[in-house]
Design a protein around this motif. Structure first.
Motif, PDB file in Angstrom:
ATOM      1  N   UNK A  52      29.614  32.847  46.935  1.00 54.17           N
ATOM      2  CA  UNK A  52      30.983  32.585  46.495  1.00 54.17           C
ATOM      3  C   UNK A  52      31.332  33.403  45.268  1.00 54.17           C
ATOM      4  N   UNK A  53      30.368  33.575  44.379  1.00 54.55           N
ATOM      5  CA  UNK A  53      30.594  34.416  43.198  1.00 54.55           C
ATOM      6  C   UNK A  53      30.843  35.861  43.613  1.00 54.55           C
ATOM      7  N   UNK A  54      30.089  36.336  44.602  1.00 53.21           N
ATOM      8  CA  UNK A  54      30.301  37.688  45.096  1.00 53.21           C
ATOM      9  C   UNK A  54      31.692  37.826  45.710  1.00 53.21           C
ATOM     10  N   UNK A  55      32.118  36.812  46.451  1.00 48.55           N
ATOM     11  CA  UNK A  55      33.442  36.858  47.076  1.00 48.55           C
ATOM     12  C   UNK A  55      34.551  36.855  46.026  1.00 48.55           C
ATOM     13  N   UNK A  56      34.395  36.019  44.999  1.00 47.41           N
ATOM     14  CA  UNK A  56      35.411  35.972  43.955  1.00 47.41           C
ATOM     15  C   UNK A  56      35.514  37.307  43.215  1.00 47.41           C
ATOM     16  N   UNK A  57      34.372  37.906  42.939  1.00 45.90           N
ATOM     17  CA  UNK A  57      34.393  39.224  42.286  1.00 45.90           C
ATOM     18  C   UNK A  57      35.101  40.239  43.177  1.00 45.90           C
ATOM     19  N   UNK A  58      34.822  40.186  44.481  1.00 48.95           N
ATOM     20  CA  UNK A  58      35.478  41.100  45.405  1.00 48.95           C
ATOM     21  C   UNK A  58      36.976  40.903  45.466  1.00 48.95           C
ATOM     22  N   UNK A  59      37.436  39.687  45.227  1.00 50.34           N
ATOM     23  CA  UNK A  59      38.870  39.407  45.209  1.00 50.34           C
ATOM     24  C   UNK A  59      39.495  39.848  43.893  1.00 50.34           C
ATOM     25  N   UNK A  60      38.832  39.542  42.773  1.00 53.57           N
ATOM     26  CA  UNK A  60      39.414  39.801  41.454  1.00 53.57           C
ATOM     27  C   UNK A  60      39.380  41.275  41.065  1.00 53.57           C
ATOM     28  N   UNK A  61      38.338  41.967  41.432  1.00 54.26           N
ATOM     29  CA  UNK A  61      38.173  43.360  40.993  1.00 54.26           C
ATOM     30  C   UNK A  61      39.372  44.237  41.336  1.00 54.26           C
ATOM     31  N   UNK A  62      39.847  44.278  42.584  1.00 53.81           N
ATOM     32  CA  UNK A  62      40.984  45.155  42.888  1.00 53.81           C
ATOM     33  C   UNK A  62      42.304  44.707  42.269  1.00 53.81           C
ATOM     34  N   UNK A  63      42.380  43.471  41.787  1.00 51.21           N
ATOM     35  CA  UNK A  63      43.605  43.017  41.132  1.00 51.21           C
ATOM     36  C   UNK A  63      43.784  43.667  39.765  1.00 51.21           C
ATOM     37  N   UNK A  64      42.678  43.879  39.055  1.00 46.45           N
ATOM     38  CA  UNK A  64      42.767  44.366  37.675  1.00 46.45           C
ATOM     39  C   UNK A  64      42.356  45.821  37.509  1.00 46.45           C
ATOM     40  N   UNK A  65      41.676  46.373  38.501  1.00 44.90           N
ATOM     41  CA  UNK A  65      41.239  47.762  38.395  1.00 44.90           C
ATOM     42  C   UNK A  65      42.405  48.736  38.261  1.00 44.90           C
ATOM     43  N   UNK A  66      43.538  48.541  38.983  1.00 41.41           N
ATOM     44  CA  UNK A  66      44.678  49.455  38.791  1.00 41.41           C
ATOM     45  C   UNK A  66      45.247  49.412  37.374  1.00 41.41           C
ATOM     46  N   UNK A  67      44.952  48.347  36.638  1.00 37.97           N
ATOM     47  CA  UNK A  67      45.428  48.230  35.253  1.00 37.97           C
ATOM     48  C   UNK A  67      44.422  48.794  34.266  1.00 37.97           C
ATOM     49  N   UNK A  68      43.354  49.378  34.782  1.00 41.23           N
ATOM     50  CA  UNK A  68      42.335  49.940  33.903  1.00 41.23           C
ATOM     51  C   UNK A  68      41.395  48.907  33.331  1.00 41.23           C
ATOM     52  N   UNK A  69      41.301  47.738  33.972  1.00 39.69           N
ATOM     53  CA  UNK A  69      40.463  46.654  33.473  1.00 39.69           C
ATOM     54  C   UNK A  69      39.379  46.312  34.490  1.00 39.69           C
ATOM     55  N   UNK A  70      38.167  46.194  34.004  1.00 44.09           N
ATOM     56  CA  UNK A  70      37.063  45.764  34.845  1.00 44.09           C
ATOM     57  C   UNK A  70      36.867  44.258  34.702  1.00 44.09           C
TER      58      UNK A  70
END
Length: 255
Positions: free
Chosen positions: A144-162
């Protein structure tokens, strides 16, 4: 000759034939006659050192070709850090082949271990995995942690945030820490929708260069609460205004 004596003679004869064979296969004798001279380590690996593999194998080949316990070799190599899978075979007359596969880490676990792409936790040397996100939560919910990271990462990556840290509490509440230090409390229920809503608003929230979002509580139906942090300019004015000191404030924002 009685039947008992004949039986004893047969047992003795079998023993005289079998004992040398057993001795050879256990490395008690003749190990120097059929020595194991060659070791081939194969596989795509970057973290495991071949010299370390050889050190793990060496104690198991001293008794010669026939005495090599493949299961023991496999266990010794599998116990090394980063090793996911091991295959071992003997090739006549003096070759031992060890094929191994490494874990591919996707995150660091909060206790210092690593999490592989298969969702398995494994030991790693201190300091390994620099640059990977940190996961913190119940071990049985690693997927579940892996899935959440997979969901959150592309939300903030376009903003230059990891996404630096993903946490899941024992009660199932989610929280994240972004690369600029922003803490996000996403809660339970539908954290994905809350994170997406906040990510859409974040460019507007970052327009003021004098302050940034320090913490955001996303557990609201139609908005979120924000704690701001003043940003100290790189070249501050010699005499800043009296009300320009660092500080923070809380503000509820509708989305």
């Amino acid at each position: 000759m009685s039947a008992l004596m004949r039986l004893a003679a047969w047992i003795l004869a079998i023993g005289l034939v079998a004992l040398p064979v057993v001795a050879v296969f256990n490395g008690w004798i003749a190990g120097e006659r059929w020595p194991m001279r060659k070791l081939a380590v194969t596989g795509a690996f970057a973290q495991v050192d071949e010299a370390t593999v050889r050190e793990a194998v060496l104690p198991h080949v001293q008794g010669g070709f026939f005495a090599v316990d493949l299961d023991a070799v496999r266990s010794s190599v599998a116990a090394l850090p980063w090793v996911q899978h091991v295959e071992v075979r003997k090739r006549w007359p003096d070759r031992l082949e060890v094929g191994l596969k490494e874990h591919l880490p996707v995150a660091r676990w909060a206790d210092g271990r690593m999490l592989s792409e298969q969702g398995r936790l494994f030991a790693a040397p201190p300091g390994a995995g620099a640059g990977l996100p940190v996961f913190d939560g119940p071990e049985d919910r690693a997927s579940e942690l892996m899935s959440m990271y997979g969901i959150a990462r592309p939300l903030f990556l376009p903003l230059g945030l990891r996404v630096e840290i993903v946490r899941l509490s024992a009660r199932g509440s989610w929280s994240l820490v972004l690369g600029d230090g922003t803490e996000l409390e996403a809660g339970r229920g539908d954290p994905q929708a809350r994170l997406a809503r906040f990510a859409r608003m974040l460019p507007q929230l970052r327009q003021d260069p004098a302050r940034r979002v320090a913490r955001a509580d996303l557990r609201y139906t139609n908005g979120f609460a924000i704690v701001w942090k003043d940003v100290v300019p790189e070249n501050p004015l010699p005499n800043p205004p009296a009300n320009g000191g660092a500080g923070s404030e809380s503000q509820e924002t509708n989305a």
